[in-house]
Motif scaffolding. Structure first.
Motif, PDB file in Angstrom:
ATOM      1  N   PHE A  56       0.840  -1.189   0.000  1.00  9.66           N
ATOM      2  CA  PHE A  56       0.000   0.000   0.000  1.00  9.66           C
ATOM      3  C   PHE A  56       0.880   1.246   0.000  1.00  9.66           C
ATOM      4  N   THR A  57       0.474   2.225  -0.790  1.00  7.99           N
ATOM      5  CA  THR A  57       1.236   3.470  -0.855  1.00  7.99           C
ATOM      6  C   THR A  57       0.343   4.633  -0.444  1.00  7.99           C
ATOM      7  N   PRO A  58       0.404   5.020   0.831  1.00  5.14           N
ATOM      8  CA  PRO A  58      -0.368   6.182   1.258  1.00  5.14           C
ATOM      9  C   PRO A  58       0.211   7.459   0.665  1.00  5.14           C
ATOM     10  N   TYR A  59      -0.668   8.393   0.380  1.00  5.35           N
ATOM     11  CA  TYR A  59      -0.269   9.678  -0.197  1.00  5.35           C
ATOM     12  C   TYR A  59      -0.659  10.788   0.773  1.00  5.35           C
ATOM     13  N   GLY A  60       0.180  11.787   0.864  1.00  9.71           N
ATOM     14  CA  GLY A  60      -0.117  12.933   1.708  1.00  9.71           C
ATOM     15  C   GLY A  60       1.098  13.826   1.822  1.00  9.71           C
ATOM     16  N   ALA A  61       1.139  14.613   2.863  1.00 10.04           N
ATOM     17  CA  ALA A  61       2.254  15.512   3.141  1.00 10.04           C
ATOM     18  C   ALA A  61       2.330  15.677   4.643  1.00 10.04           C
ATOM     19  N   THR A  62       3.429  16.220   5.128  1.00  6.90           N
ATOM     20  CA  THR A  62       3.538  16.473   6.560  1.00  6.90           C
ATOM     21  C   THR A  62       2.315  17.244   7.046  1.00  6.90           C
ATOM     22  N   GLU A  63       1.829  18.168   6.224  1.00  2.73           N
ATOM     23  CA  GLU A  63       0.706  19.030   6.611  1.00  2.73           C
ATOM     24  C   GLU A  63      -0.653  18.340   6.514  1.00  2.73           C
ATOM     25  N   ALA A  64      -0.729  17.228   5.814  1.00  3.55           N
ATOM     26  CA  ALA A  64      -2.019  16.558   5.608  1.00  3.55           C
ATOM     27  C   ALA A  64      -1.773  15.077   5.368  1.00  3.55           C
ATOM     28  N   LEU A  65      -1.715  14.329   6.449  1.00  3.88           N
ATOM     29  CA  LEU A  65      -1.363  12.912   6.363  1.00  3.88           C
ATOM     30  C   LEU A  65      -2.252  12.089   7.292  1.00  3.88           C
ATOM     31  N   PRO A  66      -2.850  10.995   6.785  1.00  4.50           N
ATOM     32  CA  PRO A  66      -2.856  10.523   5.410  1.00  4.50           C
ATOM     33  C   PRO A  66      -3.969  11.188   4.609  1.00  4.50           C
ATOM     34  N   THR A  67      -3.779  11.281   3.292  1.00  3.34           N
ATOM     35  CA  THR A  67      -4.792  11.877   2.423  1.00  3.34           C
ATOM     36  C   THR A  67      -5.464  10.823   1.557  1.00  3.34           C
ATOM     37  N   ALA A  68      -4.670   9.955   0.932  1.00  2.50           N
ATOM     38  CA  ALA A  68      -5.224   8.919   0.053  1.00  2.50           C
ATOM     39  C   ALA A  68      -4.331   7.695   0.100  1.00  2.50           C
ATOM     40  N   SER A  69      -4.782   6.610  -0.517  1.00  5.61           N
ATOM     41  CA  SER A  69      -3.992   5.378  -0.548  1.00  5.61           C
ATOM     42  C   SER A  69      -4.432   4.515  -1.718  1.00  5.61           C
ATOM     43  N   ILE A  70      -3.465   3.720  -2.206  1.00  7.24           N
ATOM     44  CA  ILE A  70      -3.760   2.773  -3.284  1.00  7.24           C
ATOM     45  C   ILE A  70      -2.932   1.519  -3.042  1.00  7.24           C
ATOM     46  N   SER A  71      -3.416   0.370  -3.507  1.00  4.95           N
ATOM     47  CA  SER A  71      -2.686  -0.889  -3.351  1.00  4.95           C
ATOM     48  C   SER A  71      -1.898  -1.203  -4.603  1.00  4.95           C
ATOM     49  N   ALA A  72      -0.884  -2.037  -4.446  1.00  2.25           N
ATOM     50  CA  ALA A  72      -0.105  -2.482  -5.602  1.00  2.25           C
ATOM     51  C   ALA A  72      -0.977  -3.258  -6.578  1.00  2.25           C
ATOM     52  N   SER A  73      -1.930  -4.019  -6.052  1.00  2.00           N
ATOM     53  CA  SER A  73      -2.820  -4.788  -6.927  1.00  2.00           C
ATOM     54  C   SER A  73      -3.600  -3.869  -7.857  1.00  2.00           C
ATOM     55  N   GLU A  74      -4.054  -2.732  -7.315  1.00  2.00           N
ATOM     56  CA  GLU A  74      -4.799  -1.776  -8.139  1.00  2.00           C
ATOM     57  C   GLU A  74      -3.872  -1.091  -9.145  1.00  2.00           C
ATOM     58  N   VAL A  75      -2.675  -0.741  -8.698  1.00  2.57           N
ATOM     59  CA  VAL A  75      -1.719  -0.089  -9.600  1.00  2.57           C
ATOM     60  C   VAL A  75      -1.356  -1.012 -10.758  1.00  2.57           C
ATOM     61  N   LEU A  76      -0.922  -2.232 -10.428  1.00  5.20           N
ATOM     62  CA  LEU A  76      -0.445  -3.154 -11.453  1.00  5.20           C
ATOM     63  C   LEU A  76      -1.574  -3.682 -12.326  1.00  5.20           C
ATOM     64  N   GLY A  77      -2.772  -3.756 -11.760  1.00  2.00           N
ATOM     65  CA  GLY A  77      -3.893  -4.307 -12.524  1.00  2.00           C
ATOM     66  C   GLY A  77      -4.704  -3.280 -13.280  1.00  2.00           C
ATOM     67  N   GLU A  78      -4.657  -2.000 -12.838  1.00  3.87           N
ATOM     68  CA  GLU A  78      -5.562  -1.011 -13.432  1.00  3.87           C
ATOM     69  C   GLU A  78      -4.905   0.266 -13.943  1.00  3.87           C
TER      70      GLU A  78
END
Length: 539
Positions: free
Chosen positions: A311-333
């Protein structure tokens, strides 16, 4: 209603007293194991000593201690005492670090002896630093000693200072990889929301075991009843870690999850592939701190439990966590679109986040109503709000004006400084930093989509878009894979020619007429993976 983030540790210690909280290597195969109830008691002792010394709620104490059991215990102790923890990445350099400390005016230091020596030599810079604690040998400078505190009896009454949700809990400085480091103000509510959202999104359960290669998330483990195994590595230099030690610890302690930077996961994946190993118990790998390529995800996934995912959470020091995606979704979609310049999909937002993509501008926007929201698919700047979104930078009015917006409901919105677009599934596609876009005579180029085209060359490990100084045109820097750097000027010219032809073959990059080959890119000090494009722009 009162809220102190440290109360989560106390609750976990009550429910699971004998569960290991921290497992820390001491060398020669020996480990220090601290249970949840022991960690709670240790932080109680320290908090009581700080309060007895005169530390008051809201006082700012700078923490300079190596990541490990002491670090974790001290963080909870500072929270219990109601103090505001100040965290600064020492990797940013002495000059910047001193500037950051001067901004926050610490009331004291909780630090190793070397830092206290520096504090005394520069005492005029820190006139308010009267409340100090030494971790290690304490010499002539006085103050509290962690070793002596631990010889004291437990306080009769647990020293949990009553704090409100919006009371300050910490000031954490940004890494300074995309500008001057800024102190971000965190409250107890923000930390509490972060724990809730991370635990819910990833279904983390008490009793799990985390190989905590990323200090920020390692602090959360105890609040969720999870064991933090401290790795044998310098967490400030993940790209230099020994993967054999990481994998050995993962197998010894049968870890179920691990947080690490992409630079470290890349080394672990290569090591497991070369040695034909798999971390059989690892079901949840989290790549945090910087974008991770699909190539790393693809080679890391077979190294996990067959049912595991990354899983790769996305965000910044100022706003964490904001979003996330799995490797399965990345590699498959999503990876096919990324390779064609569609940006990197960072997934769906966390439940507590609201987001909008607004028209790009470098001007301050005082109110959300001053921004123009863009339709799906159009690239703009991402703005977010939610209970884990910080409200301000400390003593930085200009930075607050540039990054923060208010709305009619009393919420603070943070402008992420990232550009991209939302798709029909409410997923954000990251197209780079706003500051890294290059406005050319032919239009605006965004870093991530353009770089994806050049990254398709089999010899290119990564690339970086940058402006040509004193020009309205762009150029592309490329870093070849190890072993593929040109051996002479002729080979370099051939590689540059191939890359220019590749760029001309795609409408996103056809205007790029210059390519520079580098042996190694300059990267950030915190994660060893974010490319310093600002520096490249000056070269």
């Amino acid at each position: 209603m009162p809220l102190n983030i440290a109360s989560r540790l106390t609750e976990m210690a009550r429910r699971f007293p004998e569960t290991p909280a921290v497992i820390e290597p001491r060398g020669h195969g020996d480990y220090r194991v601290l249970t949840l109830v022991q960690l709670d008691a240790d932080s109680d002792r320290i908090a009581a000593a700080l309060i007895g010394q005169g530390v008051k709620p809201g006082m700012r104490l700078a923490l300079f201690v190596r990541y490990g059991a002491d670090f974790i215990s001290l963080v909870f102790a500072l929270c219990k005492a109601g103090a505001t923890l100040v965290l600064i990445d020492p990797g940013m350099g002495i000059r910047r670090m001193l500037e950051c400390l001067a901004e926050v005016e610490p009331d004291g230091f909780v630090a190793v002896p070397m830092v206290h020596v520096g504090r005394l030599l520069m005492r005029r810079r820190f006139p308010k630093a009267r409340f100090n604690l030494t971790v290690g040998p304490r010499f002539f400078w006085g103050g509290l000693s962690l070793a002596k505190i631990r010889k004291r009896p437990l306080p009769v009454q647990p020293p949990m200072v009553v704090t409100n949700p919006d009371d300050p809990a910490a000031i954490i400085f940004t890494s300074g990889s995309t500008g001057p480091p800024k102190g971000v103000a965190f409250t107890h509510r923000i930390f509490d929301t972060q724990v809730d959202q991370i635990q819910k999104r990833y279904n983390i359960q008490p009793g799990e075991i985390d190989l905590a290669c990323f200090p920020f998330f390692g602090l959360f483990d105890a609040t969720m009843g999870v064991t933090a195994v401290i790795p044998e590595m310098d967490t400030t230099k993940p790209a230099e870690a020994d993967p054999s030690k990481i994998v050995a610890a993962a197998k010894r302690w049968k870890i179920t999850q691990s947080f690490a930077s992409p630079a470290l996961w890349n080394r672990i994946a290569d090591y497991c592939t070369e040695t034909n190993q798999r971390i059989e118990t690892l079901r949840r790998a989290v790549s945090a701190g910087a974008p991770v390529s699909a190539a790393i995800l693809a080679k890391l996934k077979p190294c996990l439990h067959p049912g595991g995912d990354i899983f790769t959470p996305y965000g910044a020091t100022e706003a964490l966590p904001t979003a996330s995606i799995s490797a399965s979704e990345v590699l498959g979609e999503t990876v096919a679109k990324t390779r064609q310049g569609g940006g990197v999909c960072v997934g769906k937002r966390f439940d507590s986040i609201i987001w909008k993509v607004i028209e790009i501008t470098d001007e301050p926007l005082a109110r959300l109503e001053d921004a123009r929201e863009l339709p799906l698919g159009e690239i703009g700047e991402l703005a977010v709000t939610g209970p884990q979104v910080t409200k301000e930078y400390v003593n930085r009015p200009e930075a607050n004006a540039a990054a923060k917006m208010a709305d009619g409901e009393g919420r603070t919105w943070h402008r992420m400084g990232d550009v991209g677009y939302l798709d029909e599934n409410d997923r954000f596609w990251f197209c780079g930093r706003k500051a890294h876009r290059v406005v050319t005579s032919g239009g605006t180029l965004f870093s991530i989509p353009c770089e994806a085209i050049f990254n398709e060359h089999p010899k290119v490990f990564r690339s970086a878009l940058a402006a040509i100084p004193d020009s309205t045109e762009a150029r592309m820097f490329v870093e070849p894979y190890p072993g593929h750097f040109p051996n002479n000027k002729k080979e370099e010219a051939e590689l540059v020619s191939q890359l220019l032809e590749l760029g001309r073959s795609h409408p996103l990059t056809e205007s790029i007429q210059a390519v520079v080959v580098m042996q190694q890119f300059p990267v950030d000090v915190r994660h060893n993976v974010k490319i310093n494009r600002e520096l490249l722009s000056t070269m």
